[in-house]
Design an enzyme around this catalytic site. Structure first.
Site, mmCIF file in Angstrom:
data_model
loop_
_atom_site.group_PDB
_atom_site.id
_atom_site.type_symbol
_atom_site.label_atom_id
_atom_site.label_comp_id
_atom_site.label_asym_id
_atom_site.label_seq_id
_atom_site.Cartn_x
_atom_site.Cartn_y
_atom_site.Cartn_z
ATOM 1 N N CYS A 290 0.829 -1.203 0.000
ATOM 2 C CA CYS A 290 0.000 0.000 0.000
ATOM 3 C C CYS A 290 0.871 1.263 0.000
ATOM 4 O O CYS A 290 1.520 1.570 -0.987
ATOM 5 C CB CYS A 290 -0.973 -0.043 1.183
ATOM 6 N N HIS B 143 -3.584 -5.099 -0.006
ATOM 7 C CA HIS B 143 -3.347 -5.634 1.336
ATOM 8 C C HIS B 143 -3.401 -7.164 1.323
ATOM 9 O O HIS B 143 -4.481 -7.748 1.393
ATOM 10 C CB HIS B 143 -4.406 -5.103 2.308
ATOM 11 N N GLU C 186 -2.652 -9.143 3.645
ATOM 12 C CA GLU C 186 -3.078 -9.703 4.940
ATOM 13 C C GLU C 186 -4.599 -9.774 5.046
ATOM 14 O O GLU C 186 -5.145 -10.690 5.634
ATOM 15 C CB GLU C 186 -2.500 -8.886 6.097
#
Length: 400
Positions: free
Chosen positions: A261, A353, A355
């Protein structure tokens, strides 16, 4: 006594557009950049994502708060959004993991919100006019004149040129120990890092040293870590010159790098590329991205309003002298750069992202790629040490 839910509230955009609804969460005034998030789930992860600092978040999903909130799903220490806009707050909480209602958290943390407005119409307006400054006014603040409210909104800070990393970063360094057998260690520059990111790194056998955003390159290199990671975070990458300089110095020192990001935008700037502000950004958990290496389409979670400017169809030389670079991923919606890969040094990044606590998990493999990079670095060091030992052992014979 009038309840909070019954109080009038108004959302005012800097172009003069107004939406009248009901107060939701805390009552008062808040200012920020109005953006929309398209996730159907994961509102708690959105609220506690530090990348949303300074922004009034509009939820496009019409019904919010059904599953309440809990301590486990917090992505950071607090709610970071400047304001919250929903169509219909859930009247009841129905989930076995819930510890309280979403409204409870909003009130407790002073987050001013508004409900009962046409969020679809608002989203379409932002898509056409672009993200812009806005304000939510409720309680006594709702009684201000329209001109007074608009003047306050237009006097608010714009996101362009704004550095927010100091507001969201940790104050003191701390370490998240490796889970299971230790493989190595990584320094994480906290520009707004999420708990899920740290968990993903630690679960792969890495000691994770989380550092405040003001550290220097010598601080990072002095730790003796195997790699450097730049997290997500809010603000304009053009305002983070210190972090760009830190990254350039560590890249020259040969430290492997992975960024997500904001960390992707900062790698772009470190390589000498430009960044720019998107009209309304990418925010949500349904963003399609093409991995050029595999040809695979990934559905990704994203939250960014700025992007890197680079050619998506050709290898190019880094303007800052870091060798050859390629765009590794790009958006299938608008061709925005979604990933960078350095071909002459160990550094890569993605704009999304991997995650993704609320999902999807299509890109989780990127943490494994980072781990492979660290293992490869270990192998190179071991080989280098072996060569040096071998060289030292033969020197006496050669001298004789």
């Amino acid at each position: 006594m009038t309840t909070v839910a019954a109080q009038q509230a108004v959302l005012v955009l800097e172009d003069g557009t107004r939406y009248t609804g009901r107060a939701y969460g805390a009552v008062g005034r808040t200012l920020g950049e109005a953006v929309f998030a398209t996730g159907m789930t994961g509102y708690q992860e959105t609220l506690t994502d530090p990348s949303y600092a300074g922004q009034i978040v509009v939820m496009t999903a019409p019904h919010i708060g059904n599953t309440g909130t809990n301590d486990e799903d917090m992505e950071s220490r607090q709610i970071w959004v400047a304001g919250y806009v929903v169509r219909e707050p859930s009247r009841v909480v129905s989930n076995f993991r819930a510890q309280r209602s979403l409204d409870d958290d909003l009130v407790a943390q002073g987050v001013v919100g508004i409900s009962g407005i046409d969020t679809r119409a608002l989203t379409r307006h932002i898509r056409s006019a672009g993200a812009m400054r806005a304000g939510i006014f409720s309680g006594e603040e709702a009684e201000l004149s329209e001109s007074e409210q608009l003047e306050l909104v237009r006097a608010g800070a714009a996101m362009s040129g704004r550095n927010l990393s100091a507001e969201v970063s940790t104050i003191e360094p701390y370490t998240v120990p490796a889970v299971g057998e230790k493989v190595g260690s990584v320094a994480v520059l906290d520009l707004g890092v999420k708990k899920s990111t740290l968990d993903n790194l630690a679960s792969r056998g890495l000691d994770v040293h989380v550092l405040p955003q003001q550290v220097s390159a010598s601080d990072v290199l002095g730790l003796g870590v195997d790699a450097l990671f730049f997290s997500n975070g809010p603000g304009d990458p053009k305002a983070s010159t210190r972090h760009v300089a830190l990254l350039q110095e560590t890249l020259r020192a040969g430290l492997p790098y992975f960024g997500i990001c904001f960390g992707n935008q900062l790698l772009g700037r470190a390589l000498g590329l430009d960044t720019y502000k998107l009209p309304f950004g990418h925010r949500g958990i349904n963003q399609p991205v093409l991995d050029k290496r595999t040809g695979r389409v990934e559905i990704t979670a994203q939250n960014h309003g700025f992007a890197v400017k680079a050619p998506i169809d050709a290898t190019f030389d880094s303007p800052a002298g870091f060798g050859r670079v390629e765009v590794s991923h790009f958006s299938l919606n608008d061709n925005v750069v979604e990933g960078l890969n350095c071909l002459d040094l160990n550094a890569f990044s993605v704009q999304y992202h991997p995650e993704a606590a609320a999902g999807p998990h299509d890109a989780n493999y990127l943490f494994d790629r980072f781990l492979d990079m660290i293992r490869e670095q270990h192998g190179m060091r071991a080989q280098h040490g072996s060569d040096e030992t071998s060289g030292d052992a033969t020197t006496p014979e050669e001298n004789a």
